[in-house]
Design an enzyme around this catalytic site. Structure first.
Site, PDB file in Angstrom:
ATOM      1  N   GLY A  55       3.517   5.864   9.233  1.00  0.00           N
ATOM      2  CA  GLY A  55       4.904   6.019   8.832  1.00  0.00           C
ATOM      3  C   GLY A  55       5.729   4.779   9.107  1.00  0.00           C
ATOM      4  N   HIS A 101       0.813  -1.215   0.000  1.00  0.00           N
ATOM      5  CA  HIS A 101       0.000   0.000   0.000  1.00  0.00           C
ATOM      6  C   HIS A 101       0.848   1.267   0.000  1.00  0.00           C
ATOM      7  CE1 HIS A 101       0.599  -0.258   4.467  1.00  0.00           C
ATOM      8  NE2 HIS A 101       0.594   1.054   4.355  1.00  0.00           N
ATOM      9  N   ASP A 153      -0.386  -7.425   0.746  1.00  0.00           N
ATOM     10  CA  ASP A 153       0.156  -6.102   1.053  1.00  0.00           C
ATOM     11  C   ASP A 153       1.679  -6.175   0.992  1.00  0.00           C
ATOM     12  OD1 ASP A 153       0.431  -3.479   1.668  1.00  0.00           O
ATOM     13  OD2 ASP A 153      -0.321  -3.611   3.727  1.00  0.00           O
ATOM     14  N   SER A 167       4.658   1.831   8.297  1.00  0.00           N
ATOM     15  CA  SER A 167       4.283   0.864   7.264  1.00  0.00           C
ATOM     16  C   SER A 167       5.489   0.373   6.484  1.00  0.00           C
ATOM     17  CB  SER A 167       3.316   1.492   6.267  1.00  0.00           C
ATOM     18  OG  SER A 167       1.999   1.377   6.703  1.00  0.00           O
ATOM     19  N   SER A 217       2.069  -4.018   7.866  1.00  0.00           N
ATOM     20  CA  SER A 217       0.931  -3.714   7.004  1.00  0.00           C
ATOM     21  C   SER A 217       0.044  -2.648   7.638  1.00  0.00           C
ATOM     22  CB  SER A 217       0.117  -4.981   6.739  1.00  0.00           C
ATOM     23  OG  SER A 217      -1.058  -4.691   6.016  1.00  0.00           O
TER      24      SER A 217
END
Length: 378
Positions: free
Chosen positions: A330, A227, A251, A332, A347
């Site tokens: 942030g 993502h 993801d 991720s 994720s």
């Protein structure tokens, strides 16, 4: 890899919702350097401090508990192979030093492989439970259902609704034709959403508009969350290009970096050092794990479940690792490790590192397989 084709390995859980962590383009919060006590020689730098801070693990016992869970992972792998289709999951308790294995044929757990193992007789195999979960995926998770996952400790599928009522979860179970006695219904106050902000855990920037975190270095670049960017998107610090990206459903993504950047098999521990990456063997349910991300740094918790399906606003993502590690926007794409073994990339999740929360991770081995990548180790 399509979601229906994915082979799941389920595990134990807790109750919480999910949120993806994508941050707008702002300077990453830098963890203030703190004086760190000297870690044990056999532990990654900073891990003792983080386990004590986040989980209350006594410093004197940290090395022993991590050594136990490393041995337990090997034992669990042997049991999984020996039990075959009758295997129904396993979990560990590092504090108590116990390994549990669930099976529909407990008499098969005998001889040397039974040493130090508590056998739990159950009615449903892991494949049975994952099949029920596949029915839920096929029915489609509605917006007011946050996630489903297999709780191997109770031999049931947990379906978690958003809000105070389990009605949405019950409706999904009925629509999918899943037996009610094989399900536990629960709730979470938060709905899922996504996380974003060449050493694991460091920040990078996408199309000069948002920030995510590096997952793990691979030959030619790094892996991260899907993502965070679509195929063809560009990155800076390090400079690179998304060569593959899948979200939702999965993801995961991988970024090829320029010749001026050197991927290394390390993860930032945000205490002035790095953790070596030596492989990617999956940890057992209940094992201690730590996450590195560019917003909240180095945080630890335990594995609660494998192959959770989570309903984000953008769609459902399946096959995720569920943990009680905290994370924020942030973080991720950042690294999840068990000792020095790579586990997954961040994720999404719910909660925060001020109040605690639940975070989900895309398993790293699936990413490597999907793109034919080689994990860099040190």
């Amino acid at each position: 890899m399509s979601t229906p084709a994915r082979t799941r390995r389920a595990a134990a859980v807790g109750a919480a919702a999910l949120a993806l962590l994508l941050a707008p383009l702002v300077a990453p919060a830098t963890a203030a350097p703190q004086p760190a006590a000297a870690p044990s020689a056999d532990l990654p730098a900073g891990m003792v401090d983080a386990l004590e801070r986040d989980l209350g693990v006594p410093r004197a016992e940290a090395s022993q508990r991590l050594s136990f869970q490393a041995g337990a992972a090997t034992k669990v792998r042997t049991l999984t192979q020996a039990l075959g289709t009758s295997y129904a999951g396993s979990w560990v308790d590092p504090a108590a030093g116990t390994v549990h294995v669930a099976t529909t044929t407990p008499d098969k757990v005998r001889g040397p492989m039974a040493s130090g193992v508590t056998t739990v007789a159950v009615d449903r195999t892991l494949a049975d439970l994952e099949g029920l979960g596949a029915r839920l995926d096929a029915a489609g998770l509605p917006a007011d259902v946050a996630t489903w996952y297999v709780d191997v400790t109770t031999n049931k599928v947990v379906v978690e609704a958003v809000g105070a009522s389990t009605d949405a979860a019950a409706g999904l179970v009925a629509a999918a034709g899943v037996p009610a006695d094989a399900v536990t219904l629960t709730t979470s106050p938060d709905a899922p959403s996504t996380l974003a902000d060449v050493i694991g855990g460091n920040a990078y920037y996408i199309n000069q508009t948002s920030r995510c975190s590096v997952g793990f270095a691979v030959q030619g670049g790094f892996v991260t969350a899907g993502h965070c960017g679509r195929t063809g998107a560009t990155t800076t610090s390090p400079s690179g290009t998304f060569r593959g990206s899948s979200f939702p459903g999965n993801d995961y993504a991988w970024v090829q970096v320029g010749s001026g950047d050197t991927p290394r098999g390390l993860v930032n521990n945000y205490a002035g050092g790095t953790v070596r990456v030596t492989g990617s063997q999956q940890a057992a349910v209940g094992a201690y794990v730590c996450r590195s991300g560019s917003t909240t740094g180095w945080r630890c918790g335990t594995v609660q479940a494998y192959n959770a399906s989570v309903r984000y606003a953008e769609g459902t993502v399946s096959g995720l690792i569920r943990t009680n590690v905290c994370a924020e926007r942030g973080d991720s794409g950042g690294s999840l490790v068990a000792g020095t073994q790579a586990q997954g990339v961040t994720s999404g999740g719910s909660g925060s590192c001020s109040t605690g929360g639940t975070t989900y991770f895309q398993p790293v081995n699936e990413i490597l397989q999907a793109y034919g990548l080689r994990l860099l180790t040190s």
